[in-house]
Enzyme design. Sequence first.
Site, PDB file in Angstrom:
ATOM      1  N   ASP A 101       0.825  -1.213   0.000  1.00 45.17           N
ATOM      2  CA  ASP A 101       0.000   0.000   0.000  1.00 45.17           C
ATOM      3  C   ASP A 101       0.858   1.261   0.000  1.00 45.17           C
ATOM      4  OD1 ASP A 101       0.896  -0.803   2.565  1.00 45.17           O
ATOM      5  OD2 ASP A 101      -0.656   0.349   3.585  1.00 45.17           O
ATOM      6  N   TYR A 124      11.382   2.942   0.126  1.00 42.88           N
ATOM      7  CA  TYR A 124      10.752   1.613   0.169  1.00 42.88           C
ATOM      8  C   TYR A 124       9.605   1.543  -0.841  1.00 42.88           C
ATOM      9  CZ  TYR A 124       7.492  -1.976   1.812  1.00 42.88           C
ATOM     10  OH  TYR A 124       6.617  -3.034   1.866  1.00 42.88           O
TER      11      TYR A 124
END
Length: 297
Positions: A101, A124
């Site tokens: 997400d 990330y």
Amino acid sequence: MKVLIFGGAGQLGRCLQDRAPASWQVHAPTSAQVDITQPAQVAGAVASFVPDVLINASSYNAVDAAESDIDRAYAVNAHGPEHMARAARGCGARFFHVSTDYVFDGTRQSPYTEDDTPAPLSVYGQSKRAGELAVLAANPDAIVARTAWLFSEYGKNFVKTILALAAQNKLLTVVNDQVGSPTYAGDLADVLIGLAGRDAITGGIYHFAGREVVTWFEFAGAILAGVPHQLQPITTDDYPARARRPQYSALACRKLQALGFKPHALSENLDYVRSRLALIDGKLAHAVQEGVGNHRR
Ligand SMILES: NC(=O)c1ccc[n+]([C@@H]2O[C@H](COP(=O)([O-])OP(=O)(O)OC[C@H]3O[C@@H](n4cnc5c(N)ncnc54)[C@H](OP(=O)(O)O)[C@@H]3O)[C@@H](O)[C@H]2O)c1
């Protein structure tokens, strides 16, 4: 069916092995046996096992550390999955990859669908988005499953951290202005196993996350239901972190829902995880022997 799992020692990797049907022949090398950043090692593992299905459960998940460990984050989250996608295609194996997400910037106030445009805020998230694109470019039939706020009885995760801290009678301050969808890794494993058993699934991105949309503070409250605790809400600004995180990253999972896949309720999943971890003498201890009582339902 022969199934090769990279990242088998992680949360998802362990849940996949627990839940794999008895008819599956599973090979799950550790990172010491196969370093997924090395194309020759990935290709060698695929060529020697010749899987029908390859699942990538490996990942570089240290969100803050990735900000200064950029090459490693991309090596594990983008280049390694690309090697796998290519190797799977080369031997005719179906390939399942997992993303996050955190590819979204969190400016929305309603759950993100597969069609929403990613705009990751962190290294990330950027490395995971690069992995999604590289995998689908190398292997358009690949399934990329985005998930969120993963927890389980294994490894390091928010549920285990909160239970351990509560057992020390500490005042827990937890961020109350980031919203997401906690997801049990066992539910995600069941989805990947279910998809692997179906042939006619179109390649592309699929969302799978828990159905509840909560803040980390609300998640902590649910984790500590029935456990004595002191919990205090704080804001993201009160808890400075190196990586920026989306304020809102709940996922809408309509594509997989339409295929009949849905998660268990958060409370049910937390009950299950707590049942596998025991609070003994105020300390968190593993209540479950490795390999015993693995199949939950
Ligand atoms: N955890 C979350 O909250 C979260 C949220 C959203 C999405 N996801 C996604 O869900 C998936 C599964 O996450 P998880 O929480 O199960 O991960 P995890 O518990 O952190 O496990 C990751 C695994 O990847 C392995 N790995 C790392 N570098 C490797 C390398 N170079 N070669 C081979 N293996 C390597 C690790 O092995 P070693 O331990 O030996 O290094 C570890 O077994 C990932 O794609 C992740 O991005 C997770």
